[in-house]
Design an enzyme around this catalytic site. Sequence first.
Site, PDB file in Angstrom:
ATOM      1  N   ASP A  26       0.737  -1.365  -0.074  1.00  0.00           N
ATOM      2  CA  ASP A  26      -0.001  -0.273  -0.066  1.00  0.00           C
ATOM      3  C   ASP A  26       0.907   1.337   0.077  1.00  0.00           C
ATOM      4  O   ASP A  26       0.650   1.996  -0.658  1.00  0.00           O
ATOM      5  CB  ASP A  26      -0.919   0.076   1.201  1.00  0.00           C
ATOM      6  CG  ASP A  26      -1.930  -0.945   1.168  1.00  0.00           C
ATOM      7  OD1 ASP A  26      -2.989  -1.125   2.177  1.00  0.00           O
ATOM      8  OD2 ASP A  26      -2.217  -1.404   0.088  1.00  0.00           O
TER       9      ASP A  26
ATOM     10  N   SER B  52       0.369 -10.035  -3.095  1.00  0.00           N
ATOM     11  CA  SER B  52       1.148 -11.051  -4.434  1.00  0.00           C
ATOM     12  C   SER B  52       0.593 -12.261  -4.611  1.00  0.00           C
ATOM     13  O   SER B  52       1.123 -13.264  -4.314  1.00  0.00           O
ATOM     14  CB  SER B  52       2.592 -10.975  -3.907  1.00  0.00           C
ATOM     15  OG  SER B  52       2.943 -11.310  -2.690  1.00  0.00           O
TER      16      SER B  52
END
Lengths: 199, 283
Positions: free
Chosen positions: A67, A111
Amino acid sequence: MSTVGNSTNIFWHECPVGKSERQKLLNQKGCVVWITGLSGSGKSTLACSINRELYSKGKLSYVLDGDNLRHGLNKDLGFKFEDRTENIRRVGEVAKLFADAGLICIASLISPYRKDRDACRALLPESFIEVFMNMPLEVCEARDAKGLYKLARAGKITGFTGIDDPYEPPLKCEIELGHKDGVCPTPVAMAGKLGAAIC
Amino acid sequence: MPAICEVGSWGFGVTSEGLKGLKGKLGLGIGAGNVVRFEARGKRNVGQVLALERGGMRQHVNGKGDGSQGENLHQISTVGNSTNIKWHCCSVGKLDREGLLNQKGCVIWITGLSGSGKSTLACALSRELHSRGKLTYVLDGDNVRHGLNSDLTFKPEDRAENIRRIGEVAKLFSDAGIICIASLISPYRKDRAACRALLPEGDFIEVFLDVPIHVCEQRDPKGLYKLARAGKIRGFTGIDDAYEPPVSCEIVLKEEGREATPPRELAEQVISYLYEKGYLHAQ
């Protein structure tokens, strides 16, 4: 002179101060700790805990949070498939630079795709520690720390990992953390276990 | 409810949670571009970045939202092309890392024509600083193009993106407490200025290697000027693409004659600057 990727006329510059000298200065080995898992599985919390744990042992570490990086280096990227891949590629390359600098670089990103994580591992074959936050979807959704699952269920976000985009768990990773008999270990406990594994 | 303090036309919010148990100094600085910088120093580092609210819009400080650790904002923000991004805090901050390293993180941005000696200076600087027990890392325009920026060419938009990415990475390194030495032609003022804007005031140290083109061309360490003159490379800086020298930068290293000043001497000039400005020890 080499031709690399899309650039030609590139020279590789040698510098007298290398990774081993930096590691000697820092008294530690540079590596990448790659924390993967669903949204809300506790990656960022764990990353912070490890960071603190390592600092308390006098080790230099740095957190690359998915983020946070999207506020800077990766602010030109969205969440579509190609952008996720590019996001992870860039984080992998930066993590590699940090490891080369001698730091323990803690990357914390969903991911979701195996191929992308494996590509990052390939950049650092000797010093890549993959940590899988194996938290069931129900637990992550119940936490819903950012209110995103709610938005995803309402159809207000599309392509949300775990809801309408896949999460591919690691088939083989260095460390797996998560639920045991319905109990979730505390970040501090997990960080302690990891800290011992790293240094 | 956050307490609001007014500073000129800027308001900033501080949560009472953030101030709880804070011992030490709370520093406030206003930097270039009206960037407000908070530093909490003391036994507990409560974080270095706090939110600003201006006309109801939440802004980030210290480079307008970036990869450095900051205070946990409870609001979800929309940044660039990403939505639903939350700022994550870490209680180990830049000051802690600097204390561990006994130095202050910063970016030394070396700019100049091809062949002006940037990479040589970068290497000399890193060697000299290492011998003083300081942790540095060199981001060389060429090295980075082998990894992070291997998808970019030398077209103008890619050059800008190359520099932008290096600026962002240098910023992360500086936040990590490292003296990050970026060495790249970076020919356009606008792009260098954009990188400067990412960092707190003073932490971006621009070094201009002021070497006349005929000297660079005589050196021609990579044989590129010869290729450019022969028309085999297009858009080569100094030959058929502009180099915009800095109008005002922290350090200018001027070379006139064919005899280059030894890199170590040039490095010492930069190191003196770092020493004077307090980068060679922690706060």
